[in-house]
Design an enzyme around this catalytic site. Structure first.
Site, PDB file in Angstrom:
ATOM      1  N   LYS A 144      35.939  30.397  40.971  1.00 34.36           N
ATOM      2  CA  LYS A 144      35.536  31.106  42.184  1.00 34.36           C
ATOM      3  C   LYS A 144      35.311  30.062  43.281  1.00 34.36           C
ATOM      4  O   LYS A 144      34.858  28.955  43.008  1.00 34.36           O
ATOM      5  CB  LYS A 144      34.233  31.881  41.895  1.00 34.36           C
ATOM      6  CG  LYS A 144      33.532  32.461  43.112  1.00 34.36           C
ATOM      7  CD  LYS A 144      34.064  33.797  43.478  1.00 34.36           C
ATOM      8  CE  LYS A 144      33.454  34.316  44.779  1.00 34.36           C
ATOM      9  NZ  LYS A 144      34.283  35.323  45.424  1.00 34.36           N
ATOM     10  N   ILE A 181      33.395  40.247  49.249  1.00 32.66           N
ATOM     11  CA  ILE A 181      32.316  39.636  48.466  1.00 32.66           C
ATOM     12  C   ILE A 181      31.568  38.640  49.355  1.00 32.66           C
ATOM     13  O   ILE A 181      30.351  38.541  49.289  1.00 32.66           O
ATOM     14  CB  ILE A 181      32.902  38.895  47.224  1.00 32.66           C
ATOM     15  CG1 ILE A 181      33.829  39.822  46.429  1.00 32.66           C
ATOM     16  CG2 ILE A 181      31.797  38.299  46.374  1.00 32.66           C
ATOM     17  CD1 ILE A 181      33.179  40.801  45.521  1.00 32.66           C
ATOM     18  N   CYS A 226      39.334  30.991  55.361  1.00 29.00           N
ATOM     19  CA  CYS A 226      37.986  31.301  55.858  1.00 29.00           C
ATOM     20  C   CYS A 226      37.884  30.901  57.334  1.00 29.00           C
ATOM     21  O   CYS A 226      38.648  30.071  57.816  1.00 29.00           O
ATOM     22  CB  CYS A 226      36.961  30.535  55.037  1.00 29.00           C
ATOM     23  SG  CYS A 226      37.310  28.778  55.041  1.00 29.00           S
ATOM     24  N   LYS A 286      45.421  27.107  49.769  1.00 31.18           N
ATOM     25  CA  LYS A 286      45.645  28.555  49.649  1.00 31.18           C
ATOM     26  C   LYS A 286      45.734  29.181  51.031  1.00 31.18           C
ATOM     27  O   LYS A 286      44.795  29.112  51.829  1.00 31.18           O
ATOM     28  CB  LYS A 286      44.521  29.195  48.836  1.00 31.18           C
ATOM     29  CG  LYS A 286      44.753  30.674  48.575  1.00 31.18           C
ATOM     30  CD  LYS A 286      43.831  31.180  47.499  1.00 31.18           C
ATOM     31  CE  LYS A 286      44.006  32.654  47.248  1.00 31.18           C
ATOM     32  NZ  LYS A 286      43.072  33.137  46.225  1.00 31.18           N
ATOM     33  N   THR A 318      43.914  37.572  50.263  1.00 35.02           N
ATOM     34  CA  THR A 318      44.008  39.030  50.439  1.00 35.02           C
ATOM     35  C   THR A 318      44.405  39.414  51.871  1.00 35.02           C
ATOM     36  O   THR A 318      44.256  38.632  52.808  1.00 35.02           O
ATOM     37  CB  THR A 318      42.656  39.688  50.109  1.00 35.02           C
ATOM     38  OG1 THR A 318      41.651  39.019  50.855  1.00 35.02           O
ATOM     39  CG2 THR A 318      42.344  39.611  48.631  1.00 35.02           C
ATOM     40  N   GLY A 327      45.985  43.644  44.753  1.00 30.01           N
ATOM     41  CA  GLY A 327      46.558  44.561  43.776  1.00 30.01           C
ATOM     42  C   GLY A 327      47.999  44.912  44.112  1.00 30.01           C
ATOM     43  O   GLY A 327      48.578  44.381  45.083  1.00 30.01           O
ATOM     44  N   GLY A 375      49.153  40.913  43.696  1.00 36.05           N
ATOM     45  CA  GLY A 375      49.608  42.149  43.062  1.00 36.05           C
ATOM     46  C   GLY A 375      50.410  41.965  41.790  1.00 36.05           C
ATOM     47  O   GLY A 375      51.087  42.893  41.364  1.00 36.05           O
ATOM     48  N   THR A 428      43.527  40.946  40.536  1.00 40.26           N
ATOM     49  CA  THR A 428      43.089  42.331  40.319  1.00 40.26           C
ATOM     50  C   THR A 428      43.525  42.903  38.969  1.00 40.26           C
ATOM     51  O   THR A 428      42.782  43.664  38.346  1.00 40.26           O
ATOM     52  CB  THR A 428      43.637  43.196  41.481  1.00 40.26           C
ATOM     53  OG1 THR A 428      43.195  42.595  42.711  1.00 40.26           O
ATOM     54  CG2 THR A 428      43.130  44.613  41.413  1.00 40.26           C
TER      55      THR A 428
HETATM   56  C1  FMN Z   1      36.794  40.515  43.829  1.00 36.01           C
HETATM   57  C2  FMN Z   1      37.657  39.437  44.421  1.00 36.01           C
HETATM   58  C3  FMN Z   1      37.094  38.200  44.735  1.00 36.01           C
HETATM   59  C4  FMN Z   1      37.884  37.180  45.272  1.00 36.01           C
HETATM   60  N1  FMN Z   1      37.323  35.971  45.554  1.00 36.01           N
HETATM   61  C5  FMN Z   1      38.107  34.962  46.021  1.00 36.01           C
HETATM   62  C6  FMN Z   1      37.570  33.663  46.224  1.00 36.01           C
HETATM   63  O1  FMN Z   1      36.398  33.377  45.976  1.00 36.01           O
HETATM   64  N2  FMN Z   1      38.407  32.710  46.709  1.00 36.01           N
HETATM   65  C7  FMN Z   1      39.739  32.940  46.977  1.00 36.01           C
HETATM   66  O2  FMN Z   1      40.451  32.017  47.392  1.00 36.01           O
HETATM   67  N3  FMN Z   1      40.276  34.167  46.754  1.00 36.01           N
HETATM   68  C8  FMN Z   1      39.492  35.164  46.281  1.00 36.01           C
HETATM   69  N4  FMN Z   1      40.043  36.393  46.033  1.00 36.01           N
HETATM   70  C9  FMN Z   1      41.476  36.599  46.292  1.00 36.01           C
HETATM   71  C10 FMN Z   1      42.287  36.407  45.015  1.00 36.01           C
HETATM   72  O3  FMN Z   1      42.143  35.093  44.521  1.00 36.01           O
HETATM   73  C11 FMN Z   1      43.774  36.703  45.255  1.00 36.01           C
HETATM   74  O4  FMN Z   1      44.239  35.822  46.261  1.00 36.01           O
HETATM   75  C12 FMN Z   1      44.021  38.144  45.710  1.00 36.01           C
HETATM   76  O5  FMN Z   1      43.165  39.028  45.018  1.00 36.01           O
HETATM   77  C13 FMN Z   1      45.472  38.588  45.518  1.00 36.01           C
HETATM   78  O6  FMN Z   1      45.811  38.582  44.143  1.00 36.01           O
HETATM   79  P1  FMN Z   1      45.800  39.934  43.239  1.00 36.01           P
HETATM   80  O7  FMN Z   1      46.533  40.985  44.005  1.00 36.01           O
HETATM   81  O8  FMN Z   1      46.463  39.525  41.949  1.00 36.01           O
HETATM   82  O9  FMN Z   1      44.356  40.284  43.045  1.00 36.01           O
HETATM   83  C14 FMN Z   1      39.260  37.418  45.507  1.00 36.01           C
HETATM   84  C15 FMN Z   1      39.824  38.663  45.181  1.00 36.01           C
HETATM   85  C16 FMN Z   1      39.042  39.665  44.645  1.00 36.01           C
HETATM   86  C17 FMN Z   1      39.688  40.981  44.295  1.00 36.01           C
END
Ligand code: FMN
Length: 315
Positions: free
Chosen positions: A43, A69, A127, A162, A190, A214, A241, A263
């Site tokens: 995280k 979050i 950020c 990232k 995201t 997702g 996703g 996700t």
């Molecule tokens: C609950 C949650 C918390 C996340 N926390 C972070 C984070 O702390 N740092 C970060 O770079 N991305 C964070 N993300 C983004 C994910 O690392 C990822 O880039 C994003 O969810 C897209 O991937 P997915 O569609 O497979 O979830 C978070 C995503 C979710 C859903």
């Protein structure tokens, strides 16, 4: 037997599948053999202690979820004393995700966490940059280059950067990160989104807006991985996703050297292991001896323009 190992961002991984930052914690070890993963990504941590955003912080939407979050953090000493030793008890390399509101803050944090046991740093530059106009560093090439240069000077560890999918110029941002010394690009974080509860007439997130993740984001981020992989020589790690081995294969065909899963793990804790097994089957069925043969192997009808600029369809 397909060779699943990949070399990405200064590291050799046993396979190209790893968790996305923030969607993984040590509790997953109760359901999954973490030693089977390509890497462990923490995280995002920050230097300062942070409480995170107001509740509710997550909401389900069709095709995915929203989260705001807000990066709650227990700070660096806690991370070094508790989190890192725990993560080191598993065999995959530990990638530490970091964030800061200024380029100097990023550099200082990168230096502080460049300790034995950390295999690479993932700079979450999605950020806000409080020294400029509060827009995320990764929204623009200039702010990306500035922060990555400072990070590069602050650590000798492999530096993964990232990106945000919310920029309209992701290929230029990727070029800027590469020019400043990034060893890998993670595409992407995201997509900014919101949802409204029609019973309460209120936003469904305490923060009003949040990040969409997702399956709903996959076609968008897949396109961005493709654009970045064409723009730079630096390895790209696809993230957005991915829920199945086929999704992962699509990302690799578009140019990703590895993938991150977020996700999908919330719905199926075993998703990453299924994706690893499925990638091996996918490659074997097509006669690929190494999963690396997938990367960029997209058969395409090539357009002339470099960035495949989107052309509005005629009505
Ligand atoms: C609950 C949650 C918390 C996340 N926390 C972070 C984070 O702390 N740092 C970060 O770079 N991305 C964070 N993300 C983004 C994910 O690392 C990822 O880039 C994003 O969810 C897209 O991937 P997915 O569609 O497979 O979830 C978070 C995503 C979710 C859903």
């Amino acid at each position: 037997m397909t060779d699943l190992s990949v070399t990405v961002g200064g590291l050799t991984l046993r396979n190209p599948v790893m968790p996305a930052s923030g969607t993984f914690a040590e509790g997953l070890a109760q359901a999954v053999d973490l030693n089977a993963l390509g890497a462990l990504v923490t995280k995002t941590i920050t230097r300062e202690l942070r409480a995170g955003n107001p509740l509710p912080r997550v909401a389900e939407v069709p095709g995915g979820m929203l989260n705001a979050i807000g990066i709650p953090s227990k700070g660096v000493p806690y991370f070094l004393e508790h989190t890192l030793p725990l993560y080191r008890s598993w065999t995959p390399p530990v990638i530490v995700s970091i964030s800061a509101p200024t380029a100097e803050g990023f550099a200082a944090l990168a230096a502080e966490i460049s300790v034995p046991g950390v295999a690479a740093i993932e700079a979450n530059i999605s950020c806000p940059n409080i020294e400029e106009d509060g827009k995320a560093f990764a929204m623009r090439p200039a702010s990306t280059e500035a922060v990555v240069r400072q990070l590069r000077a602050a650590t000798r560890l492999p530096l993964w950067v990232k990106l945000t999918p919310n920029t309209g110029e992701i290929a230029d941002v990727a070029r800027a990160a590469e020019a400043a010394g990034a060893d890998a690009l993670v595409v992407a974080n995201t997509i900014l989104a919101m949802s409204i509860d029609l019973h309460t007439l209120k936003p469904r997130l305490g923060n009003v807006m949040g990040g969409l993740s997702g399956p709903a984001v996959k076609p968008i981020v897949l396109r961005q991985v493709y654009q970045c992989a064409r723009a730079v020589r630096t390895p790209v790690i696809g993230c957005g996703g991915i829920a199945t081995a086929e999704d992962a294969a699509e990302y690799m065909l578009a140019g990703a050297a590895a993938v991150q899963i977020g996700t999908a793990t919330f719905l199926r804790p075993g998703a990453m292991l299924q994706i690893i097994a499925g990638l091996a089957q996918f490659c074997a069925a097509r006669g690929f001896e190494s999963v690396t043969e997938l990367t960029g192997a997209l058969m395409r009808e090539e357009a002339d323009d470099e960035d495949l600029a989107w052309v509005a369809p005629t009505p």
